[in-house]
Scaffold this active site. Structure first.
Site, PDB file in Angstrom:
ATOM      1  N   SER A  13       0.829  -1.208   0.000  1.00 42.37           N
ATOM      2  CA  SER A  13       0.000   0.000   0.000  1.00 42.37           C
ATOM      3  C   SER A  13       0.860   1.254   0.000  1.00 42.37           C
ATOM      4  O   SER A  13       0.367   2.351  -0.236  1.00 42.37           O
ATOM      5  CB  SER A  13      -0.941   0.010   1.212  1.00 42.37           C
ATOM      6  OG  SER A  13      -0.193   0.039   2.405  1.00 42.37           O
ATOM      7  N   GLY A  14       2.153   1.094   0.274  1.00 45.51           N
ATOM      8  CA  GLY A  14       3.055   2.245   0.258  1.00 45.51           C
ATOM      9  C   GLY A  14       3.577   2.625   1.632  1.00 45.51           C
ATOM     10  O   GLY A  14       4.121   3.719   1.819  1.00 45.51           O
ATOM     11  N   LYS A  15       3.443   1.721   2.602  1.00 40.95           N
ATOM     12  CA  LYS A  15       3.896   2.051   3.962  1.00 40.95           C
ATOM     13  C   LYS A  15       5.390   2.375   3.994  1.00 40.95           C
ATOM     14  O   LYS A  15       5.801   3.381   4.568  1.00 40.95           O
ATOM     15  CB  LYS A  15       3.626   0.883   4.935  1.00 40.95           C
ATOM     16  CG  LYS A  15       2.164   0.551   5.118  1.00 40.95           C
ATOM     17  CD  LYS A  15       1.944  -0.510   6.182  1.00 40.95           C
ATOM     18  CE  LYS A  15       2.674  -1.810   5.910  1.00 40.95           C
ATOM     19  NZ  LYS A  15       2.252  -2.480   4.662  1.00 40.95           N
ATOM     20  N   ASP A  39       8.584  -6.150   8.726  1.00 47.59           N
ATOM     21  CA  ASP A  39       9.324  -7.267   8.129  1.00 47.59           C
ATOM     22  C   ASP A  39      10.597  -7.567   8.901  1.00 47.59           C
ATOM     23  O   ASP A  39      10.893  -8.717   9.229  1.00 47.59           O
ATOM     24  CB  ASP A  39       9.749  -6.853   6.706  1.00 47.59           C
ATOM     25  CG  ASP A  39       8.991  -7.634   5.668  1.00 47.59           C
ATOM     26  OD1 ASP A  39       8.295  -8.579   6.038  1.00 47.59           O
ATOM     27  OD2 ASP A  39       9.115  -7.285   4.481  1.00 47.59           O
ATOM     28  N   ARG A  42      10.111  -8.927  12.428  1.00 49.34           N
ATOM     29  CA  ARG A  42       9.682 -10.326  12.415  1.00 49.34           C
ATOM     30  C   ARG A  42      10.842 -11.294  12.142  1.00 49.34           C
ATOM     31  O   ARG A  42      10.704 -12.494  12.286  1.00 49.34           O
ATOM     32  CB  ARG A  42       8.567 -10.521  11.387  1.00 49.34           C
ATOM     33  CG  ARG A  42       7.214 -10.054  11.893  1.00 49.34           C
ATOM     34  CD  ARG A  42       6.151 -10.173  10.828  1.00 49.34           C
ATOM     35  NE  ARG A  42       4.815  -9.883  11.348  1.00 49.34           N
ATOM     36  CZ  ARG A  42       4.065 -10.748  11.998  1.00 49.34           C
ATOM     37  NH1 ARG A  42       4.503 -11.975  12.210  1.00 49.34           N
ATOM     38  NH2 ARG A  42       2.861 -10.403  12.435  1.00 49.34           N
ATOM     39  N   ARG A  56      -0.560 -11.329  15.578  1.00 54.43           N
ATOM     40  CA  ARG A  56      -0.489  -9.931  15.115  1.00 54.43           C
ATOM     41  C   ARG A  56      -0.622  -8.993  16.321  1.00 54.43           C
ATOM     42  O   ARG A  56       0.066  -7.979  16.402  1.00 54.43           O
ATOM     43  CB  ARG A  56      -1.590  -9.644  14.096  1.00 54.43           C
ATOM     44  CG  ARG A  56      -1.356 -10.304  12.735  1.00 54.43           C
ATOM     45  CD  ARG A  56      -2.337  -9.761  11.702  1.00 54.43           C
ATOM     46  NE  ARG A  56      -2.454 -10.605  10.531  1.00 54.43           N
ATOM     47  CZ  ARG A  56      -1.809 -10.398   9.373  1.00 54.43           C
ATOM     48  NH1 ARG A  56      -1.002  -9.381   9.240  1.00 54.43           N
ATOM     49  NH2 ARG A  56      -1.990 -11.211   8.353  1.00 54.43           N
ATOM     50  N   SER A  83      -0.808  -3.706  11.071  1.00 57.42           N
ATOM     51  CA  SER A  83      -1.693  -3.487  12.220  1.00 57.42           C
ATOM     52  C   SER A  83      -3.178  -3.393  11.851  1.00 57.42           C
ATOM     53  O   SER A  83      -3.787  -2.332  11.985  1.00 57.42           O
ATOM     54  CB  SER A  83      -1.249  -2.210  12.946  1.00 57.42           C
ATOM     55  OG  SER A  83      -1.991  -2.045  14.117  1.00 57.42           O
ATOM     56  N   GLY A 132      -3.814 -16.372   6.509  1.00 56.71           N
ATOM     57  CA  GLY A 132      -3.885 -15.151   7.310  1.00 56.71           C
ATOM     58  C   GLY A 132      -3.533 -13.896   6.538  1.00 56.71           C
ATOM     59  O   GLY A 132      -3.154 -12.883   7.107  1.00 56.71           O
TER      60      GLY A 132
HETATM   61  N1  LIG Z   1      -0.325 -13.753   6.085  1.00 56.13           N
HETATM   62  C1  LIG Z   1       0.918 -13.446   5.755  1.00 56.13           C
HETATM   63  N2  LIG Z   1       1.763 -14.411   5.327  1.00 56.13           N
HETATM   64  C2  LIG Z   1       3.025 -14.108   5.007  1.00 56.13           C
HETATM   65  N3  LIG Z   1       3.551 -12.868   5.085  1.00 56.13           N
HETATM   66  C3  LIG Z   1       2.751 -11.879   5.493  1.00 56.13           C
HETATM   67  C4  LIG Z   1       1.398 -12.098   5.847  1.00 56.13           C
HETATM   68  N4  LIG Z   1       0.862 -10.907   6.240  1.00 56.13           N
HETATM   69  C5  LIG Z   1       1.855  -9.985   6.115  1.00 56.13           C
HETATM   70  N5  LIG Z   1       2.987 -10.574   5.663  1.00 56.13           N
HETATM   71  C6  LIG Z   1       4.306  -9.948   5.430  1.00 56.13           C
HETATM   72  O1  LIG Z   1       4.875  -9.617   6.695  1.00 56.13           O
HETATM   73  C7  LIG Z   1       5.272  -8.245   6.707  1.00 56.13           C
HETATM   74  C8  LIG Z   1       5.122  -7.658   8.095  1.00 56.13           C
HETATM   75  O2  LIG Z   1       3.784  -7.710   8.532  1.00 56.13           O
HETATM   76  P1  LIG Z   1       3.370  -6.879   9.835  1.00 56.13           P
HETATM   77  O3  LIG Z   1       4.234  -7.289  10.967  1.00 56.13           O
HETATM   78  O4  LIG Z   1       3.391  -5.417   9.497  1.00 56.13           O
HETATM   79  O5  LIG Z   1       1.862  -7.364  10.058  1.00 56.13           O
HETATM   80  S1  LIG Z   1       0.951  -7.076  11.358  1.00 56.13           S
HETATM   81  O6  LIG Z   1       1.088  -5.651  11.697  1.00 56.13           O
HETATM   82  O7  LIG Z   1       1.381  -7.955  12.440  1.00 56.13           O
HETATM   83  O8  LIG Z   1      -0.439  -7.364  10.938  1.00 56.13           O
HETATM   84  C9  LIG Z   1       4.408  -7.583   5.633  1.00 56.13           C
HETATM   85  O9  LIG Z   1       5.141  -6.474   5.194  1.00 56.13           O
HETATM   86  P2  LIG Z   1       4.665  -5.417   4.089  1.00 56.13           P
HETATM   87  O10 LIG Z   1       4.612  -6.170   2.793  1.00 56.13           O
HETATM   88  O11 LIG Z   1       5.754  -4.398   4.116  1.00 56.13           O
HETATM   89  O12 LIG Z   1       3.348  -4.869   4.494  1.00 56.13           O
HETATM   90  C10 LIG Z   1       4.220  -8.690   4.615  1.00 56.13           C
HETATM   91  O13 LIG Z   1       5.299  -8.710   3.705  1.00 56.13           O
HETATM   92  N1  LIG Z   2       1.938   5.750  -5.004  1.00 56.11           N
HETATM   93  C1  LIG Z   2       2.638   4.806  -5.620  1.00 56.11           C
HETATM   94  N2  LIG Z   2       2.648   4.746  -6.964  1.00 56.11           N
HETATM   95  C2  LIG Z   2       3.325   3.781  -7.606  1.00 56.11           C
HETATM   96  N3  LIG Z   2       4.033   2.809  -6.983  1.00 56.11           N
HETATM   97  C3  LIG Z   2       4.062   2.822  -5.639  1.00 56.11           C
HETATM   98  C4  LIG Z   2       3.368   3.812  -4.885  1.00 56.11           C
HETATM   99  N4  LIG Z   2       3.574   3.572  -3.558  1.00 56.11           N
HETATM  100  C5  LIG Z   2       4.350   2.472  -3.495  1.00 56.11           C
HETATM  101  N5  LIG Z   2       4.663   2.039  -4.744  1.00 56.11           N
HETATM  102  C6  LIG Z   2       5.484   0.879  -5.096  1.00 56.11           C
HETATM  103  O1  LIG Z   2       4.791  -0.280  -4.652  1.00 56.11           O
HETATM  104  C7  LIG Z   2       5.708  -1.206  -4.075  1.00 56.11           C
HETATM  105  C8  LIG Z   2       5.310  -1.460  -2.610  1.00 56.11           C
HETATM  106  O2  LIG Z   2       5.444  -0.237  -1.871  1.00 56.11           O
HETATM  107  P1  LIG Z   2       5.899  -0.257  -0.349  1.00 56.11           P
HETATM  108  O3  LIG Z   2       6.095   1.165   0.067  1.00 56.11           O
HETATM  109  O4  LIG Z   2       7.070  -1.195  -0.173  1.00 56.11           O
HETATM  110  O5  LIG Z   2       4.594  -0.881   0.334  1.00 56.11           O
HETATM  111  P2  LIG Z   2       4.384  -1.606   1.757  1.00 56.11           P
HETATM  112  O6  LIG Z   2       5.513  -1.176   2.651  1.00 56.11           O
HETATM  113  O7  LIG Z   2       3.051  -1.113   2.227  1.00 56.11           O
HETATM  114  O8  LIG Z   2       4.369  -3.079   1.462  1.00 56.11           O
HETATM  115  C9  LIG Z   2       7.111  -0.600  -4.202  1.00 56.11           C
HETATM  116  O9  LIG Z   2       7.693  -1.116  -5.381  1.00 56.11           O
HETATM  117  C10 LIG Z   2       6.823   0.891  -4.348  1.00 56.11           C
HETATM  118  O10 LIG Z   2       7.836   1.553  -5.077  1.00 56.11           O
END
Ligand SMILES: Nc1ncnc2c1ncn2[C@@H]1O[C@H](COP(=O)(O)OS(=O)(=O)O)[C@@H](OP(=O)(O)O)[C@H]1O
Ligand SMILES: Nc1ncnc2c1ncn2[C@@H]1O[C@H](COP(=O)(O)OP(=O)(O)O)[C@@H](O)[C@H]1O
Length: 164
Positions: A13-15, A39, A42, A56, A83, A132
């Site tokens: 989502s862009g976190k 990430d 964890r 979580r 979260s 999950g």
């Molecule tokens: N169900 C499941 N299975 C495998 N992997 C998963 C799953 N849910 C989350 N992810 C990955 O874990 C990253 C960290 O999650 P979080 O610790 O932020 O999740 S939470 O806040 O506890 O809900 C999270 O990082 P981001 O991709 O940066 O959002 C995901 O890559």
């Molecule tokens: N507004 C946006 N427009 C285009 N691409 C984006 C945008 N926000 C994030 N991205 C791209 O999407 C992917 C995931 O973004 P990321 O910030 O790592 O998300 P998250 O941390 O929520 O998993 C990355 O390759 C990032 O460059």
């Protein structure tokens, strides 16, 4: 402390994008900040936890406790975590002094996040290969009505362009 979260859709989502941009801005302002990335956490501190609701909750509780330690040391902690449950965010809000917890909601539709699928997790979830995946549990997600900051997708794109 700032907690980055998503809409019904969280991964890609862009976190991280927003967290990095915020950290760079704070650095330019002479403020000390640290990104506590879900990430990474964890892989170490929370490596005993998975992705079911209780895990979580414990993940977020520990992140909140670590953020409090950062706050005690005068460092801004950007907690880059999904979260999905309000009760877990409320636990963090309660751990920190009033006004220290700033929640950020990133409003991006599922199609957009799934098209990005930076880690291939949507594909795995659709194939039933991971459990999950919170995006597919949207009925149990808590809507946010106590938000501090609401980030529209367009604004995230602008932030990304400026700080990339
Ligand atoms: N169900 C499941 N299975 C495998 N992997 C998963 C799953 N849910 C989350 N992810 C990955 O874990 C990253 C960290 O999650 P979080 O610790 O932020 O999740 S939470 O806040 O506890 O809900 C999270 O990082 P981001 O991709 O940066 O959002 C995901 O890559
Ligand atoms: N507004 C946006 N427009 C285009 N691409 C984006 C945008 N926000 C994030 N991205 C791209 O999407 C992917 C995931 O973004 P990321 O910030 O790592 O998300 P998250 O941390 O929520 O998993 C990355 O390759 C990032 O460059």
């Amino acid at each position: 402390m700032c907690l980055c979260t998503g809409n019904q859709i969280y991964m890609s989502s862009g976190k991280s994008t927003v967290s990095c941009a915020l950290s760079k801005s704070l650095y330019k302002m002479g403020k000390l900040a640290y990104i506590l990335d879900g990430d990474n956490v964890r892989h170490g501190l929370n490596r005993d936890l998975g992705f079911k609701a209780e895990d979580r909750a414990e993940n977020i509780r520990r992140v909140g406790e670590v953020a409090k330690l950062f706050a005690d040391a005068g460092v801004i902690c950007i907690a880059n975590v999904i979260s999905p449950y309000r009760r877990d965010r409320d636990v963090c809000r309660g751990i920190l002094p009033d006004g220290y917890f700033i929640e950020v909601f990133i409003d991006v539709p599922l199609e957009v996040c799934e098209a990005r699928d930076a880690k291939g997790l949507y594909k795995l979830a659709r194939a039933g290969k991971i459990k999950g995946h919170c995006n597919l549990l949207s009925s149990s997600l808590d809507l946010l009505d106590d938000l501090f900051i609401f980030l529209q997708a367009l604004l995230v794109s602008m932030i990304r362009t400026k700080y990339h």
